[in-house]
Design a protein around this motif. Sequence first.
Motif: not given
Length: 270
Positions: A144-165
């Motif tokens: 799972d690519p999200y596990e490779l980057i250490g993002l356990s919950n891909s639905e978390d908007s705060k984590e998504d913003k921190k990783e992809f914005y």
Amino acid sequence: MGRRACFGGCLVLGAVAMGTVMLAGTAGTSFSVGAPAPLGTSRGGDLRGHLRATGTGPGMTQPASGGLGTTAAALCGALAAAACAVRCLAALTRRAAAEHHTEQESAATGRRSLLATVAAVSAVTPAAAALAAPVDVPDRINQDPYELIGLSNSEDSKEDKKEFYMKKKYRADTYQLLKHMKISGSLDKGTPNMEKWNKRIKEEMNDWVALYRRQDLVVGRQSYYSLYSAVNTLASHFTSYGPKFPFPSKRRARFYELINTTEKYLEKGK
């Protein structure tokens, strides 16, 4: 230009010759022959009568028969023809000189363009050859690519913003996008969350291009051009086959070559 000047000179000479002929034809004096004397007149009377009739005797004035007027008209015509020929010759000379100047400018511009192209190719080729190294194509990924980057919950908007914005810092944003694109190019068939991941990477690529393509200082950098080419390569795959299909193996070598080239340019600050 030489042929035009010769032609103009011939026009001048022709006009002058025509005027000369006209002058020569009208320069003579006209004479008239009187009617024969009546029979029975004496020889002396006959001669005197003939002289009076023709106007050539003593005290008689010979008419000009229009010679002076005709001569002046012919002279004016010759001068007018010569002046016209001279004007034609001057116009032809100016036109030929202008065409010659234009040809010289075109030739000079062509030589400058050729020299600039050769110089640009000579400058770019060594740099491209220095950066072109054997491409190390990574293995396919089944995790799972999200596990490779250490993002356990891909639905978390705060984590998504921190990783992809985008952070609006060219170097950091470019390294971030490179890391995510590397994963997309290696995902194998049946990998969990591959479709969701690829959709998110497509959005991230659009954000990166929209942010930096209008910045002149960034667009002029070599790392921008190489990564822009890689973005187009991956985006065309998503458009043609969709995000749930793996990136084709036959295009992976070129794709990772662009990725590696971008990293090397970034290391050199380019």
